[in-house]
Structures are given as C-alpha cells and as structure tokens.
Design an enzyme around this catalytic site. Structure first.
Site, PDB file in Angstrom:
ATOM      1  N   LYS A 283       0.836  -1.209   0.000  1.00  0.00           N
ATOM      2  CA  LYS A 283       0.000   0.000   0.000  1.00  0.00           C
ATOM      3  C   LYS A 283       0.865   1.250   0.000  1.00  0.00           C
ATOM      4  CE  LYS A 283      -1.126   2.195   3.529  1.00  0.00           C
ATOM      5  NZ  LYS A 283      -1.563   2.704   4.844  1.00  0.00           N
ATOM      6  N   CYS A 354     -18.944   7.008   6.354  1.00  0.00           N
ATOM      7  CA  CYS A 354     -18.930   5.548   6.522  1.00  0.00           C
ATOM      8  C   CYS A 354     -17.863   5.182   7.547  1.00  0.00           C
ATOM      9  CB  CYS A 354     -18.680   4.859   5.183  1.00  0.00           C
ATOM     10  SG  CYS A 354     -19.029   3.086   5.194  1.00  0.00           S
ATOM     11  N   CYS A 361     -25.408   6.327   8.061  1.00  0.00           N
ATOM     12  CA  CYS A 361     -26.127   5.932   6.854  1.00  0.00           C
ATOM     13  C   CYS A 361     -27.220   6.930   6.490  1.00  0.00           C
ATOM     14  CB  CYS A 361     -26.719   4.538   7.033  1.00  0.00           C
ATOM     15  SG  CYS A 361     -25.491   3.253   7.367  1.00  0.00           S
ATOM     16  N   CYS A 364     -25.690   9.480   4.148  1.00  0.00           N
ATOM     17  CA  CYS A 364     -24.991   8.941   2.975  1.00  0.00           C
ATOM     18  C   CYS A 364     -25.959   8.857   1.806  1.00  0.00           C
ATOM     19  CB  CYS A 364     -24.410   7.566   3.289  1.00  0.00           C
ATOM     20  SG  CYS A 364     -23.503   6.829   1.913  1.00  0.00           S
ATOM     21  N   CYS A 372     -26.483   1.196  -1.490  1.00  0.00           N
ATOM     22  CA  CYS A 372     -25.578   0.489  -0.577  1.00  0.00           C
ATOM     23  C   CYS A 372     -26.339  -0.652   0.082  1.00  0.00           C
ATOM     24  CB  CYS A 372     -25.014   1.440   0.480  1.00  0.00           C
ATOM     25  SG  CYS A 372     -23.916   0.628   1.674  1.00  0.00           S
TER      26      CYS A 372
END
Length: 426
Positions: A283, A354, A361, A364, A372
C-alpha cells in the site's frame, strides 16, 4: 279520555283521495254546494312523505383507497296523480321523487411494482470463442462512484475530511528540494500506519522543524542526512504520538540507510525497490510511487478501501481476505484512470460518513438512494424523514433553513442553518 287520544296519521293513498273526485253532479246540502277543501288533498307533513331518497354506494374492495365520490342526482319524471273528487273539480297532484346515488369511483390503480435491479459483484467470464477470461465489474459501480465523488466535493456530506488537508501526499514541505520532498513523502507514509492523519501531521511538523542538523552549519529539518545522524532516542521522542513508534524509529533509519547506499541518496522509483525498504508494504509503495514520482502502477488499498468495498459487496459474498486481495480484485476490472483517486475518495468517505464504528447511513447518499446493500435501514429512514421536514424560508435578504422536529408528539421549529446574502456596496 282514552277515546280522545290522538290516533296516528293515516296514510294517503289513491283510494283515500277518491272521495274528492269531481263527478259532475253537484250534491246539495240544504241548498248549498258542498265542495272539498283543496288543503285536504295536500298530504299532511306528519304522513309518509312522497319524497324518497335512495342511496346506492359501490364499494371497491375491502381495503379500497379512499377516493372522491361522484354524486349524481336524478330527478324522475314528475308523476301526475289525477285525483277526482266525488263532488269537486279534478285535482292534479304532482309528486316528485328524488333519487340520490353516491357512486364511488374504482380504487386508484396501484403503480406496477418496481423490479429490483439485479446487483451482481465483480465476476469472471470466459469467452467461449477465444477462451479468454475477463472480469466483469459490479453492477451500478459507476453510479456509486459518481455519487461518492459528489459527496466528496465541496459542500457534500463527506467533504472536509482529514485526508484532504493532512494526507501523506500533502505533508511534504513545498519549499524543500524535490529530493527532500520525496523523502518526506516516504517518511509520512511510514508514520501513517495505524495512526490518524491528525496525529501523523503533527509528528511530521515536529520533524520538519525540530530535527537537528547532521553537521554544524547544515540546515536542520527532515531530510535523509539528518535522519541518519539523529540519535534513535531523540527520534523516538519526536514521533512518540504515532502508533508503534519504537518499531518505526528503527525502520526510518534503516530505510534511510538503504536509500543512501542503494539509490544514491534518493528513494526508490519502483514498486519492487520501495517494498524492499524496511517497514514499507505494498500500500505504501503504490501511494508513494504516485505521490513522489507521479506514476501510478497499482491501487493503494488501506483499511478504508478494503472495508468499504466489502460493505458494498463488490467482491462477492465471500469478500476479499485482506487489503492485498482487495487490490488484486479491484485492479482486475476498475479502469486504470481511477486507480489513483479511489484511495482518497474512499478514505475521506470512511473518515466522515462511513465510519468504522457508528456509520452515518442517514447522511450517505448511497444509502438514501438504495445503492448500498449494507446501509442500516433505521438510519436511512430517519435520514429521509429529516430531509422531508426541511423547509427553506426566504426572509428579505437572508435565506433561513428551518427543520421541523417532532419530539414526543410536540412539534417545534428549529433553525439549523442560516446564510445571509448581502450585496457588496463596492
């Protein structure tokens, strides 16, 4: 007295009216002509009325939706009742009957049920003619990606994340040389593991301003030479706030030695060279190559990218095992021009909306639009209710946003945001 009790009114019929019919021969009574009183021919108010109301109601079903009824009034033809008295002129009585019908329209036709769009994760397909295997992307991934971009844009629900101002690629000093900027980007990535961006930014600021010079007259601050010359205990104290600072103290000085001996005092310019450095994983290597050298050869997958893409179901029911598995699966279908930006998008989304614990939620757009699959239903319904109750009231030059709240059945008005627009006099 009982014999004088009032008897109920008699019903008037044709036969009872026959005694008033005119027969043509006037009967005399002591020389006087006896004629019936016309008022006696008018039905008494206490008798049964000739006006009859008939109601007919059509019910659409046991649970028919209420609809506006259609009221139609019909008047039948006037019925002429010819009455003839035995000793008086012919009397015509007009009787009307009003018929009232209440017709309920058929229940409103329900819209056809919306078919749920099939949601399929990324899947491998084989061309029968060539035998080539390709990976089909998840359904709706482009729509979801666009929504996340909108949320991460200024003013969106996921804007102003910590990564936007304190991400590793933004911590290098712009006044430093290009070589020192690349080294500072590498150091920031090595310190960021298991550390919040705010803590990492503070540690980097301290190294850039307080790291002692390696020789008299040399500039202090964060560079390769000063990193090699500083005492491990001093370096450990300066990065004490980051996670695993003891190991990172050792890794930083070992990596600086490798850069000096194997890469001419600069950081490696390949994934293989970066991964070979102590404390640098895939990463960090992909993010460092993109930020320091401007080349993107893979996706930098951290815990946010790994967690969120699995919540979305992009990797199937079994999901991905670890960040490296997530990277391999994403790179198999995600367009290459999205490889660099997806890390910043999802990291910012994971820091603001998130969250790892206590996902928002209701704020979102993915959850509110039903994109989702992991969205918590209760939070989504509450978010939709709040949005429906938001009213914008314009008062003069100011725009006031008002939200109606219901608390235990009591409605109250709360001002949640106020933006005043004033024109400059200049």
């Amino acid at each position: 007295m009982a014999q004088f009790a009032a008897s109920p009114p008699r019903r008037i019929t044709r036969s009872s009216l026959a005694r008033f019919a005119y027969t043509g021969a006037a009967a005399s009574n002591n020389g006087r002509i006896s004629s019936p009183d016309i008022e006696d021919a008018i039905p008494d108010a206490t008798s049964s009325s000739a006006r009859k109301r008939k109601r007919t109601t059509t019910v659409g079903g046991p649970r028919a939706a209420p609809s506006r009824a259609t009221r139609s009034v019909k008047k039948e033809e006037e019925q002429e009742i010819d009455t003839k008295t035995s000793n008086g002129p012919e009397v015509k009585i007009k009787a009307e009957r009003e018929e009232v019908e209440t017709l309920a329209t058929l229940p409103a036709t329900k819209p056809p049920p919306t078919t749920k769009r099939p949601r399929k994760p990324a899947r491998k397909t084989t061309d029968p003619s060539t035998g080539a295997t390709t990976t089909q992307p998840p359904t709706d991934w482009e729509e979801m990606y666009t929504v996340v971009q909108q949320m991460r844009s200024p003013g969106g629900a996921a804007s102003n994340a910590a990564v936007d101002t304190m991400g590793c690629e933004r911590l290098a000093q712009r006044t430093a040389s290009a070589r020192d900027q690349r080294f500072q980007t590498l150091v920031a990535l090595m310190l960021s593991s298991q550390t919040k961006d705010t803590v990492n930014a503070a540690a980097m600021q301290r190294l850039q301003t307080e790291l002692p010079a390696h020789a008299p007259g040399a500039p202090g601050g964060l560079n390769l030479e000063n990193m090699l010359a500083v005492a491990p205990a001093t370096l450990n104290d300066m990065i004490y706030a980051v996670g695993f600072h003891n190991n990172k103290t050792r890794y930083l000085q070992q990596a600086a030695a490798v850069c000096r001996d194997a890469h001419g005092g600069d950081i490696p310019d390949s994934i293989a060279g970066l991964v070979a450095l102590p404390g640098v994983g895939p990463k960090m290597a992909h993010l460092c190559l993109s930020a320091a050298w401007g080349r993107t050869e893979g996706i930098g997958v951290d815990v946010h990218v790994h967690r969120i893409t699995n919540l979305w179901g992009w990797h199937g029911k079994s999901g991905s095992k670890n960040p490296e598995d997530t990277r391999a699966k994403l790179e198999s279908w995600l367009p290459r021009d999205r490889w660099r930006e997806i890390n910043g998008l999802l990291v910012g989304l994971g820091q603001t909306v998130c969250l790892p614990v206590g996902r928002r939620c209701g704020d979102c757009e993915l959850g509110l639009r039903g994109l989702c699959r992991a969205a918590e239903r209760k939070k989504v319904l509450e978010g939709r209710r709040v949005r429906e109750n938001v009213v914008v009231d314009v008062k003069g030059e100011g725009v006031v946003k008002v939200e109606d709240e219901r608390v235990e059945g009591v409605e109250r008005e709360v001002v949640v945001d106020e933006v005043v627009k004033k024109e400059a006099d200049e």
